[in-house]
Design a protein around this motif. Structure first.
Motif, PDB file in Angstrom:
ATOM      1  N   TYR A 240      -4.314  -1.027  -3.624  1.00  0.00           N
ATOM      2  CA  TYR A 240      -3.594  -2.013  -2.823  1.00  0.00           C
ATOM      3  C   TYR A 240      -3.214  -3.135  -3.786  1.00  0.00           C
ATOM      4  O   TYR A 240      -4.069  -3.685  -4.494  1.00  0.00           O
ATOM      5  CB  TYR A 240      -4.466  -2.563  -1.693  1.00  0.00           C
ATOM      6  CG  TYR A 240      -3.678  -3.430  -0.727  1.00  0.00           C
ATOM      7  CD1 TYR A 240      -3.169  -2.887   0.441  1.00  0.00           C
ATOM      8  CD2 TYR A 240      -3.430  -4.773  -1.006  1.00  0.00           C
ATOM      9  CE1 TYR A 240      -2.429  -3.663   1.334  1.00  0.00           C
ATOM     10  CE2 TYR A 240      -2.687  -5.559  -0.128  1.00  0.00           C
ATOM     11  CZ  TYR A 240      -2.197  -5.000   1.033  1.00  0.00           C
ATOM     12  OH  TYR A 240      -1.453  -5.766   1.904  1.00  0.00           O
TER      13      TYR A 240
ATOM     14  N   ALA B 297       0.878  -1.166   0.000  1.00  0.00           N
ATOM     15  CA  ALA B 297       0.000   0.000   0.000  1.00  0.00           C
ATOM     16  C   ALA B 297       0.916   1.216   0.000  1.00  0.00           C
ATOM     17  O   ALA B 297       1.447   1.607   1.034  1.00  0.00           O
ATOM     18  CB  ALA B 297      -0.908   0.012   1.228  1.00  0.00           C
TER      19      ALA B 297
ATOM     20  N   LEU C 299      -8.208   1.147  -2.189  1.00  0.00           N
ATOM     21  CA  LEU C 299      -7.690   1.362  -0.840  1.00  0.00           C
ATOM     22  C   LEU C 299      -8.805   1.741   0.114  1.00  0.00           C
ATOM     23  O   LEU C 299      -9.728   2.485  -0.251  1.00  0.00           O
ATOM     24  CB  LEU C 299      -6.637   2.470  -0.860  1.00  0.00           C
ATOM     25  CG  LEU C 299      -5.310   2.115  -1.549  1.00  0.00           C
ATOM     26  CD1 LEU C 299      -4.531   3.370  -1.888  1.00  0.00           C
ATOM     27  CD2 LEU C 299      -4.476   1.189  -0.661  1.00  0.00           C
TER      28      LEU C 299
END
Length: 412
Positions: A396, A241, A411
């Motif tokens: 992500y 991330a 995300l």
């Protein structure tokens, strides 16, 4: 078991000190370093140099793939095309202008270092105590001080875009990454660093590749695959991330708290790079570029694409301009007051690139034109795209070694 390596991310132009002891289990704190933009204005020389560096890395991967597998990579350019590409190279003056880096420990007893985490390569190397070329200021790896370090007697050399090299000898040793310990891991002890790894250009001590063995210079398992093969984590995947706050690298699974909705997976088409099929590029609800092969690469800052496809994308964006005379070949600008939202379609789902990440910065102080984060380049062989941090900062990303696939999710 799912073991987490979290990243606490800070934007920093300072040289990173060696990591201190961390009381949190399985946690590595990272920093992000950038010289591509200063005070909202792009560094054109750094941008051009970064593209050259990435292209050189892809070509090293092609060479290593053929040496390790005995067959040319299916997307490698022909020998004549590569010879043509080798002429007229621009010397690198800012070799790795933006990167993610954090701590790793090596040896018995363990010694701490910082490394750049790079899914676009597969080898792990550090500067040797004997290194006196571009190694000043880096923490050096003293193999003689480690009871588990053993020389393989095999030398290595990695060529970079400016004609310089990182070279040395391959050792095996114990490697601890976020509390996970790999034994007899191949690590390069570098007696010479290229100009791009000098301290003022490259704050980490070394580089830790997270691709596949097929593109390894050493021809050996990368660190994560060693952890999996030695049973240190039963889940053979890791997730990134790459966000401006709360960013993390998660080993042995994914951090579901970072994910919104479901993950869309797409298979790796040729094992070596994290190579997948990109279905198309969308702007204003319309697919303006068709499908092509793409590499998912945390070691690339930009989104780099085939020059024809990139030109087609910008042709669809109102107010865009060719910036070859102001920034460099392959670069384009868009009006700063109307940064577009461009989406990339993967596994049947489109993932948008936010205007904030698409916009690299103004061409010059006070300019109304801003440089776009999608850049054209001819030296990628048959690859159409390299999806670097301009894209990855918006999703992500799951790298699934065991099932040879890459997953993308919104995300949280």
């Amino acid at each position: 078991m799912h073991l987490k390596v979290a990243v606490t991310l800070a934007l920093s132009l300072l040289v990173a000190a060696a990591p201190s002891a961390n009381p949190e289990p399985n946690v590595v704190h990272l920093q992000k370093r950038s010289t591509l933009v200063k005070d909202g204005v792009v560094n054109a020389a750094a941008l051009r140099a970064h593209v050259d560096r990435v292209t050189a890395k892809i070509h090293r991967g092609f060479d290593n793939f053929e040496r390790n597998t005995g067959a040319p990579h299916p997307d490698a350019p022909s020998a004549s095309e590569r010879a043509k590409r080798a002429t007229g190279k621009v010397a690198l003056t800012d070799d790795d202008a933006e990167l993610w880096f954090g701590g790793v420990s090596v040896g018995t007893p363990l010694a701490a270092f910082t490394v750049d985490f790079d899914t676009g390569s597969s080898d792990f190397f550090l500067p040797a105590t004997s290194c006196n070329t571009n190694c000043a200021g880096h923490t050096r790896w003293n193999t003689a001080a480690s009871s588990t370090a053993k020389s393989t007697g095999k030398s290595f050399s990695l060529a970079f875009g400016d004609g310089s090299t990182v070279s040395g000898t391959v050792f095996t040793d114990t490697v601890n990454l976020g509390g996970l310990t790999a034994t007899t891991q191949s690590v390069g002890s570098s007696t010479k660093y290229s100009t791009g790894f000098a301290l003022d250009e490259f704050p980490p001590d070394g580089l830790l590749g997270m691709g596949f063995e097929q593109i390894s210079v050493f021809g050996k398992n990368p660190v994560f695959q060693t952890l999996v093969s030695q049973g240190k984590t039963t889940a053979s995947e890791f997730g990134f991330a790459l966000t401006t706050s709360g960013a993390e690298l998660f080993l042995g699974g994914v951090d579901t708290a970072k994910i919104s909705g479901t993950t869309t997976f797409t298979p790796v088409t040729t094992v070596g790079f994290w190579q997948i099929t990109l279905s198309g590029v969308v702007f204003n609800g319309k697919t303006v570029v068709g499908s092509g092969s793409a590499i998912v690469d945390t070691g690339t800052t930009l989104i780099i694409g085939d020059t024809t496809d990139v030109a087609a994308l910008y042709a669809a964006i109102p107010g865009s301009q060719n910036a070859q005379n102001t920034v460099g070949a392959g670069f384009f600008t868009v009006p700063c007051n109307s940064i577009p939202t461009v989406s990339f379609t993967l596994g049947g789902k489109s993932f948008p690139v936010s205007p904030a990440t698409f916009n690299l910065g103004q061409v010059s102080t006070g300019s109304s034109q801003c440089v776009g984060g999608v850049v054209g380049e001819n030296g990628l062989g048959n690859f159409k795209w390299i999806l670097g941090d301009v894209f990855l900062a918006n999703v992500y990303t799951t790298f699934d070694v065991g099932n040879t696939r890459v997953g993308f999710a919104a995300l949280a």
